[in-house]
Design an enzyme around this catalytic site. Structure first.
Site, short mmCIF file in Angstrom:
data_model
loop_
_atom_site.label_atom_id
_atom_site.label_comp_id
_atom_site.label_asym_id
_atom_site.label_seq_id
_atom_site.Cartn_x
_atom_site.Cartn_y
_atom_site.Cartn_z
N ARG A 228 1.79 0.48 -6.84
CA ARG A 228 2.94 -0.35 -6.49
C ARG A 228 3.16 -0.51 -5.00
O ARG A 228 4.13 -1.14 -4.58
CB ARG A 228 4.16 0.21 -7.19
CG ARG A 228 4.01 0.03 -8.68
CD ARG A 228 5.08 0.70 -9.45
NE ARG A 228 6.34 0.05 -9.27
CZ ARG A 228 7.46 0.48 -9.84
NH1 ARG A 228 7.45 1.55 -10.58
NH2 ARG A 228 8.57 -0.16 -9.65
N HIS B 227 -6.43 -0.97 -6.20
CA HIS B 227 -5.26 -0.28 -5.64
C HIS B 227 -5.60 0.70 -4.53
O HIS B 227 -4.80 1.57 -4.21
CB HIS B 227 -4.45 0.44 -6.72
CG HIS B 227 -4.15 -0.42 -7.91
ND1 HIS B 227 -3.53 -1.66 -7.81
CD2 HIS B 227 -4.40 -0.24 -9.23
CE1 HIS B 227 -3.42 -2.18 -9.02
NE2 HIS B 227 -3.94 -1.36 -9.88
N PRO C 184 5.79 11.32 -8.20
CA PRO C 184 5.78 12.64 -7.58
C PRO C 184 7.15 13.06 -7.06
O PRO C 184 7.79 12.34 -6.32
CB PRO C 184 4.77 12.48 -6.45
CG PRO C 184 4.67 11.04 -6.20
CD PRO C 184 5.03 10.33 -7.46
N GLU C 185 7.59 14.22 -7.48
CA GLU C 185 8.75 14.87 -6.88
C GLU C 185 8.20 16.08 -6.14
O GLU C 185 6.99 16.22 -6.01
CB GLU C 185 9.77 15.25 -7.97
CG GLU C 185 10.22 14.01 -8.73
CD GLU C 185 11.28 14.28 -9.80
OE1 GLU C 185 12.07 15.21 -9.62
OE2 GLU C 185 11.30 13.54 -10.79
#
Length: 281
Positions: free
Chosen positions: A111, A92, A2-3
């Site tokens: 992550r 996750h 995501p930006e």
DNA sequence: GTCTTTACCTGTGGGC
DNA sequence: TGCCCACAGGTAAAGA
């Protein structure tokens, strides 16, 4: 990954889903996601209601009752999912906000790079990262004169300068490659050696690109999806990112991929020349 | 102060 | 098929 446009899309989606919901309890499955003390985080948020969601750069700012703000950064692969509480946990899942109405907001992050921090509303400047953030990349906040002055202070390559978030907020690896291609600037060009013409072109490209990407609801490269699990539509509009080996859309030269500051970097070796104050070397 | 490098993480895919 | 390893990249912190 995501930006800013992806984070803005997440913000808009979440607003429709969680505003006015009250937290009944919180489960923390991976404590390192939470910057605060875990117990403090849980106890302070229990019973609070989500009143608004703001965004600054790539940071989400959840405004809660009792003058609290939950600062959330998705980093690489963080996602929020709205589900019924009884829905089985998927892999996750690291933080769960259970609401009083039986629904739940889950934070997923393959992550585990994402971070959440609870602060008093108004104390945003105590969060490292937030306090050094440059202006939003919009015509209203991002002024070319200030941009030029900020670039003058850096001798290093333009690409890592744009990634730092201090000069302008919100650009990540994908959009930096794109705006440098659009403004025909080499990613290794020292920031303080851009010509006025290049600075103006870059400034315009940043504002226009962020606007277009938000309108398209972001870019889906690997794993980004919005709060509903939907993908963005902007990846088809990318001119250089992920297009190494393909012809440049402007001149036909083969797009190259190299590394700049440890980051994969895509550019056209014909359109984007290293220059000394505008003169090709 | 500036700039560079490394750590944080796990899944994916290429090479053998 | 299975193993190894490079790679993906946002940010903080450590090192130069």
């Amino acid at each position: 990954m995501p930006e800013l446009p992806e984070v803005e899309t997440v913000r808009q989606g979440l607003r429709a889903l969680i505003l006015n919901k009250t937290i009944a309890n919180i489960d923390i499955l991976w404590p390192k996601i939470i910057v605060n003390d875990q117990l403090f985080f849980k106890q302070t948020l229990t019973g609070q209601t989500f009143e608004e969601i703001d965004r600054r750069g790539k940071y989400l700012l959840f405004r809660l009752s009792n003058q609290l703000t939950l600062v959330s950064h998705l980093r690489m692969e963080g996602k929020y999912r709205m589900v019924p509480q009884e829905q089985p946990l998927t892999k996750h899942t690291h933080v769960i906000f259970n609401f009083t109405d039986g629904t739940a907001l889950r934070y997923l992050d393959v992550r585990k790079f994402g971070r959440m921090q609870l602060i008093p509303t108004g104390a945003e400047n105590t969060v490292s990262g937030l306090k050094q953030l440059g202006p939003e990349p919009t015509a209203a906040d991002f002024k070319v004169a200030a941009f030029a002055a900020a670039l003058q202070r850096h001798r290093k390559a333009i690409k890592p300068v744009l990634l730092e978030q201090h000069v302008v907020a919100g650009l990540g690896n994908i959009y930096v490659d794109e705006v440098l291609w659009q403004s025909q600037i080499h990613p290794l060009q020292p920031a303080n050696q851009l010509t006025d013409t290049q600075i103006k072109a870059l400034h315009q490209a940043i504002i226009a690109e962020m606007k277009r990407a938000i309108a398209a609801k972001g870019t889906t490269i690997r794993s980004y999806t919005d709060a509903y699990g939907a993908s963005g539509g902007f990846q088809l509009a990318l001119a250089v990112y992920g297009r190494e080996g393909e012809p440049c859309q402007r001149c036909g030269t083969t797009i190259l991929k190299t590394k700049v500051g440890q980051r994969g970097t895509h550019f056209c070796p014909h359109c984007q020349l290293l220059t000394t104050k505008g003169v090709a070397k």
